[in-house]
Each structure stands twice: as C-alpha cells, then as structure tokens.
Design a protein around this motif. Structure first.
Motif, PDB file in Angstrom:
ATOM      1  N   LEU A   1      -6.126  -5.481   9.733  1.00 19.03           N
ATOM      2  CA  LEU A   1      -6.744  -6.799   9.607  1.00 19.03           C
ATOM      3  C   LEU A   1      -7.524  -6.925   8.303  1.00 19.03           C
ATOM      4  CD1 LEU A   1      -7.944  -7.425  13.282  1.00 19.03           C
ATOM      5  CD2 LEU A   1      -5.778  -8.046  12.192  1.00 19.03           C
ATOM      6  N   ASN A   2      -8.194  -5.849   7.897  1.00 16.24           N
ATOM      7  CA  ASN A   2      -8.878  -5.861   6.600  1.00 16.24           C
ATOM      8  C   ASN A   2      -7.877  -6.016   5.460  1.00 16.24           C
ATOM      9  OD1 ASN A   2     -11.463  -5.560   7.643  1.00 16.24           O
ATOM     10  ND2 ASN A   2     -11.406  -3.327   7.551  1.00 16.24           N
ATOM     11  N   GLY A   3      -6.752  -5.346   5.589  1.00 16.48           N
ATOM     12  CA  GLY A   3      -5.721  -5.455   4.566  1.00 16.48           C
ATOM     13  C   GLY A   3      -5.177  -6.863   4.460  1.00 16.48           C
ATOM     14  N   LEU A   4      -5.011  -7.522   5.602  1.00 12.73           N
ATOM     15  CA  LEU A   4      -4.506  -8.891   5.587  1.00 12.73           C
ATOM     16  C   LEU A   4      -5.492  -9.848   4.922  1.00 12.73           C
ATOM     17  CD1 LEU A   4      -2.925  -9.027   9.153  1.00 12.73           C
ATOM     18  CD2 LEU A   4      -1.692  -9.159   6.977  1.00 12.73           C
ATOM     19  N   VAL A   5      -6.782  -9.644   5.151  1.00 12.94           N
ATOM     20  CA  VAL A   5      -7.790 -10.475   4.494  1.00 12.94           C
ATOM     21  C   VAL A   5      -7.697 -10.322   2.980  1.00 12.94           C
ATOM     22  CG1 VAL A   5     -10.266 -10.746   4.080  1.00 12.94           C
ATOM     23  CG2 VAL A   5      -9.409 -10.574   6.422  1.00 12.94           C
ATOM     24  N   CYS A   6      -7.597  -9.083   2.523  1.00 14.42           N
ATOM     25  CA  CYS A   6      -7.482  -8.842   1.078  1.00 14.42           C
ATOM     26  C   CYS A   6      -6.178  -9.422   0.533  1.00 14.42           C
ATOM     27  CB  CYS A   6      -7.555  -7.346   0.789  1.00 14.42           C
ATOM     28  SG  CYS A   6      -9.162  -6.593   1.118  1.00 14.42           S
ATOM     29  N   LEU A   7      -5.117  -9.274   1.295  1.00 16.37           N
ATOM     30  CA  LEU A   7      -3.818  -9.806   0.884  1.00 16.37           C
ATOM     31  C   LEU A   7      -3.890 -11.317   0.697  1.00 16.37           C
ATOM     32  CD1 LEU A   7      -0.723  -9.029   0.538  1.00 16.37           C
ATOM     33  CD2 LEU A   7      -0.475  -9.826   2.892  1.00 16.37           C
ATOM     34  N   HIS A   8      -4.490 -12.008   1.639  1.00 16.80           N
ATOM     35  CA  HIS A   8      -4.590 -13.464   1.546  1.00 16.80           C
ATOM     36  C   HIS A   8      -5.519 -13.893   0.421  1.00 16.80           C
ATOM     37  CE1 HIS A   8      -2.116 -14.039   4.990  1.00 16.80           C
ATOM     38  NE2 HIS A   8      -2.957 -13.491   5.849  1.00 16.80           N
ATOM     39  N   GLY A   9      -6.367 -12.990  -0.057  1.00 16.25           N
ATOM     40  CA  GLY A   9      -7.226 -13.290  -1.202  1.00 16.25           C
ATOM     41  C   GLY A   9      -6.609 -12.889  -2.523  1.00 16.25           C
ATOM     42  N   GLY A  10      -5.361 -12.405  -2.497  1.00 19.39           N
ATOM     43  CA  GLY A  10      -4.692 -12.012  -3.733  1.00 19.39           C
ATOM     44  C   GLY A  10      -5.137 -10.670  -4.289  1.00 19.39           C
ATOM     45  N   TRP A  11      -5.870  -9.896  -3.508  1.00 17.92           N
ATOM     46  CA  TRP A  11      -6.336  -8.580  -3.970  1.00 17.92           C
ATOM     47  C   TRP A  11      -5.356  -7.545  -3.444  1.00 17.92           C
ATOM     48  CZ3 TRP A  11     -12.151  -6.821  -3.377  1.00 17.92           C
ATOM     49  CH2 TRP A  11     -12.400  -5.761  -4.249  1.00 17.92           C
ATOM     50  N   ASP A  12      -4.217  -7.450  -4.083  1.00 20.01           N
ATOM     51  CA  ASP A  12      -3.101  -6.666  -3.551  1.00 20.01           C
ATOM     52  C   ASP A  12      -3.395  -5.173  -3.480  1.00 20.01           C
ATOM     53  OD1 ASP A  12      -1.717  -9.002  -3.280  1.00 20.01           O
ATOM     54  OD2 ASP A  12      -0.492  -8.746  -5.071  1.00 20.01           O
TER      55      ASP A  12
END
Length: 555
Positions: free
Chosen positions: A66-77
């Motif tokens: 879930l933390n990874g998905l938040v970062c993903l949606h913020g463009g922080w790949d």
C-alpha cells in the motif's frame, strides 16, 4: 472464469515463454543490488492512503504494498519500487507486489531491465498458480494489457474492472489515467480527457480526504491551458499531506502556472528540502532522485519568472555543478541533470540577456569532450551544441556582426537535420522525452534568432521578423510532466518588441496582455508592457504595471 483464461493467454503472449527446463527466476532477481545498502523505506506521510486487501502470508507486506502504491500514484517510482521489494522480501509470492514492481519499472532505468523481466516472469507463474484474489488478478490483467497493447486497451480492461468492482476508487484512477486523451493543439480538452476528469471528480468528491486520488485528478489536469479553477484543490492536497514531496511539487506547478511565483518558489523549495532529507537518510544521490533535480530546476525558474535572477542563477549553477559519471548517465536522475540541470543557468542567462550574459552562458556549457564522454548512454551533446550555436549567433548580433549571425542561423538548420537523425536512437535508449524537449527548444530559439537578425537589419525590412517571432511563439508550448518550459523567455515579448519598433503601441500592448494568459505575471512580459503603456501615453496603466513589478521584489 472466462476472464481468467483470457488473462493467462495475454500474460503468455506478452513475452516469449520460458523454456520447459528453465526455472522461474527467484525473488532475488527482482530486487536490485542497488537496494542492498539502503535502509528499509519509511511510510509516506500522506494521511489516508490506498485502501485495499492484499493477499499475502505476512500482514506487514500488505503495508509495504500500500505504501508502494501511494508512492507510485505520486510519480515517485524508485521509492515505490523500494516498498514493493520490501514486500517481496517478506512474501515472495505476493501478486500485488509483483504488479507494483512492474508498474514502478514501466519507464525504468536501463540497468533495471533484468529486474523488470524477472518480475514479469514471476507474475506469469503466480497467475498460472491462481495466486491472489480476483481483484488482484484484474490488476495484473490491466497491467499486462498496458505492457502489451498500450494505454487504450488497458483503460478498457480497467473500465470492465470498475463495473465489476464499483467500490474500488483506485481502479477508477487507473482507468482515467490510461484513458485520458489530453489537450489538443488549441488547448481544448479531448472528449476522453473530459470524461476522465469528470470521472475522477466524482471519485474525489466521494473520497474528499484521500490525497492520492486528488493528486491523480490534479496530475491529469496539469497540462490544461489554465489551472486557476483547481488551484484551491492543489492547496488542499498539501494541507492534507504537507510532508510528501511529490504533492509539494504539484502545488508549485499550479502556483507557477497561475502566476504566483513567490508561492511556487516556496512549494518547490519545500519539495526539494523533503527530497534532500530523503537522500540524506538513504545515502542516495541526485542521479537516483530526479524529483529533487526537477524541484530545484523549477524553483530557479520561479525565481527568474519574477525577476530574481541572481538568486535563480545561484540555484541553477549549484544544480549544474553536480557530477554525472558515465555509469549514471542512463539513469532517470542522471538524464535530468544532463539535459536540464547543466543547461538551466545557460537558459536563465539567455532569458535575461543583460550585458555580458551571453558570453557568460557560453562559458557555462559543458565542454564537448565531456558530453561525448557519455558515449552511447546519452545524446545530450546535441543539446549542448544547439545552445552553443544559438549563443554564438546572439553574441554576433550583440557585436553587430549580422552576417556572422546569419551564417550561424544557416548552420543551425544543418544541426537540426542531424539532430533529427538521432530520434530513433533517443527512443531506444530511453531519452525520447528529454530529446524531444531539447529539439523543440532549439526550434523556438532558432526562429527567435532569425527574427532578431531581421530586426537588426534596415528598419524598412523588418516585416518578416513578425513571421519568425510568430513561429517561435506558436512552437513554444506549455511544458509537460510538471516541468517548466525549456525556453524561458515568452516569445510574446519578442512580438511586442516588433510592434514597438513599428510604433504600433496598441498591438504591442494587446500582444503582451495576451501573453499574460499563458505566462501570468512574468517579469519580462510585464516590463515590456510597462514600456509599451508609457510609449502609448497611457501613464496610469504604466504606473499600475510598475507597482506590480515593485511588489514582485525585482532585483
């Protein structure tokens, strides 16, 4: 289920099948060696994040996903990738962690290609084994449709998913992101763009306190002709999650596009500071943190936009001094430093063009031998060569050597032709975006140079300068990917100068007021507008503009 059979077929058609005697890669093949010396990633401070049940043998792995998905949606790949890898360390069979890894590596650095391939092989095997819930497998299906068939087909897959899982707002986000059509050349939203925005607005209204959904809406709106109506939402986003750097950067972009350069500078400074603290805590440098470079570059542009040139140059020069070794030239952060960071101070000086600025800018360009040293990993040498030629032509004009400037302009056409021939190479090496940005900047500045050359000729022959300046203005589009424009001087300034040279004050005023719609509160535009008002005898209007300039704190 029929859709599961389709999923299996799509997965296997996406890549060549593993040989019968070839084993599925171990999970260690997905986790890059570059993560070995880094500490475990920290949870992003965003308040409410993604709400989703993740099938896993270790409850802690769900939090990582879930933390990874938040970062993903913020463009922080890269940070998203770290979180997904952390989940895989705890549960190597977590399907959503594999989905996340692949999403975070869709536009990854070339040195992560093997990890991306291994993640896909493992995801195929997991789906074949029936791992994951139906919802998770639908995410896998949408992902692979994206990889195989492109955004349109993936959007269709997520559209079906939204119908079957109407309570999953993240599915709507993926559908909208992949199905949007953007804006046409006139700045009008395409029908698909309108539909995507409307769908996300419904979701954001329903989930008003969930930052990643709000960011998604604002991100797909970031290239709209005007952002003023959604500026309150961008400010709300940062109130909800002030410590997440991608959100601060988005706010800075909205503030800058609305002409609030001081507020934009504050937001970009905050984003850069947060990224810098992250780099300090992880030991990662700017070549692995493109967000920091992007925020610092935009911060410098915000300063230049309100006339604070010396401060802007100090920021830009500090970014330009960061070393990029040939080994790091192909990373996303390395590319950003090479294509943007090392030319930013040059472009700010070109914008200002005060006495001595152009000679100073020419000396700032990296030597050709340094750029060539990156070999096949970067084509940035072409960008430096274009800026060098532009500067030589401009310096020739300053020295009243019009024929020399004209020769440079002719040579630029040849450079452009050779530049174009490298387009396919840029696409193959992952440099398509910076290559295209640089090439378009060269086109704008080449047309501007032609106009300046014409204006330097006999007063009776300056008519064609309008065509050159108009061409430059038409080519100067609003930048994408929440980046500032590559050419920092609004070409409406040049058109205004043309009309003033013809003593057509009204047309000059009209042109520069029109320019304010695209570049609101730009200092150079306001300065020229003040001159035009004064020349036209409109003293009250000139005084009003002068007050606006004074409030901007011009150096």
């Amino acid at each position: 289920m029929r859709w599961l059979m389709i999923l299996s077929g799509v997965l296997w058609s996406c890549v060549s099948s593993l040989a019968e005697d070839e084993k599925v890669p171990g999970v260690e093949a997905v986790i890059s060696d570059r993560l070995a010396e880094l500490p475990a990633p920290e949870s992003p401070q965003v308040g409410k994040g993604v709400a989703m049940a993740v099938t896993t043998s270790d409850p802690a792995a769900q939090g990582d996903v879930l933390n990874g998905l938040v970062c993903l949606h913020g463009g922080w790949d890269f940070e998203a990738y770290r979180h997904f890898c952390e989940a895989l360390k705890k549960d190597p069979a977590c399907l959503m962690a594999h989905v996340g890894v692949l999403l975070s590596l869709l536009q990854s650095d070339l040195d992560l290609a093997d990890e991306k391939s291994a993640a896909l092989d493992r995801l195929i095997a997991l789906v074949e084994e029936g791992v994951g819930s139906e919802l998770e497998q639908r995410y896998a299906f949408g992902l692979v449709k994206l990889m195989r068939d492109g955004p349109g087909e993936a959007a269709s897959a997520f559209n079906v998913m939204v119908s079957d899982f109407p309570n999953d707002p993240q599915a709507v986000l993926f559908k909208s992101l992949l199905g949007r059509g953007g804006y046409d050349d006139l700045g009008d939203a395409t029908p698909d763009q309108v539909r995507a925005e409307e769908e996300l607005r419904v979701v954001v209204t329903k989930h008003a306190d969930v930052p990643y959904l709000l960011y998604g809406l604002l991100a797909i709106r970031a290239e709209a002709p005007t952002l003023k109506s959604d500026l309150p939402l961008a400010r709300k986003l940062v109130r909800l999650a002030p410590e997440f750097p991608p959100y601060q950067h988005l706010l800075g972009h909205y503030e800058w596009r609305c002409g609030n350069h001081t507020e934009a500078h504050t937001a970009f400074a905050k984003a850069a500071d947060l990224y810098f603290k992250w780099m300090e805590s992880t030991g990662v440098d700017a070549t692995r943190c493109p967000g920091w470079t992007k925020a610092e570059c935009y911060r410098a542009v915000a300063l230049a936009s309100k006339g604070e040139y010396e401060t802007a140059l100090a920021v830009a020069e500090a970014v330009g001094r960061i070393e990029v070794t040939p080994e790091m030239a192909a990373t996303e952060g390395g590319r950003l430093l090479l294509w943007e960071g090392k030319s930013l101070a040059v472009r700010i000086l070109i914008r200002r063009s005060a006495a001595g600025d152009l000679e100073r800018a020419l000396k700032m360009l990296p030597p050709k031998k340094d750029a060539v040293g990156y070999g096949k990993k970067s084509l940035v040498v072409w960008s430096y060569q274009a800026y060098s030629s532009i500067l030589i032509g401009r310096i020739s004009l300053e020295n009243e050597k019009v024929d020399d400037a004209r020769a440079v302009a002719e040579n630029l056409s040849e450079i452009g032709g050779r530049f174009v021939q490298t387009r396919d190479i840029a696409a193959a090496t992952g440099e398509r975006s910076p290559w295209l940005r640089s090439f378009k900047a060269m086109e704008v500045m080449a047309s501007e140079l032609r106009g300046l050359i014409t204006m330097a000729g006999p007063a009776d022959d300056i008519g064609s300068a309008f065509n050159w300046y108009r061409s430059a203005a038409d080519r100067q589009k609003l930048a994408t990917l929440m980046m500032p424009p590559a050419v920092l001087l609004p070409m409406e300034v040049r058109l205004g100068e043309y009309y003033m040279a013809r003593h057509d004050w009204n047309r000059a005023i009209e042109t520069m007021i029109g320019g304010q719609h695209r570049w609101p509160n730009d200092w150079e535009l306001l300065h020229q507008l003040q001159i035009a008002f004064h020349k036209a005898g409109m003293k009250a209007d000139a005084a009003d503009v002068e007050k606006r300039l004074e409030k901007m704190g011009v150096e």
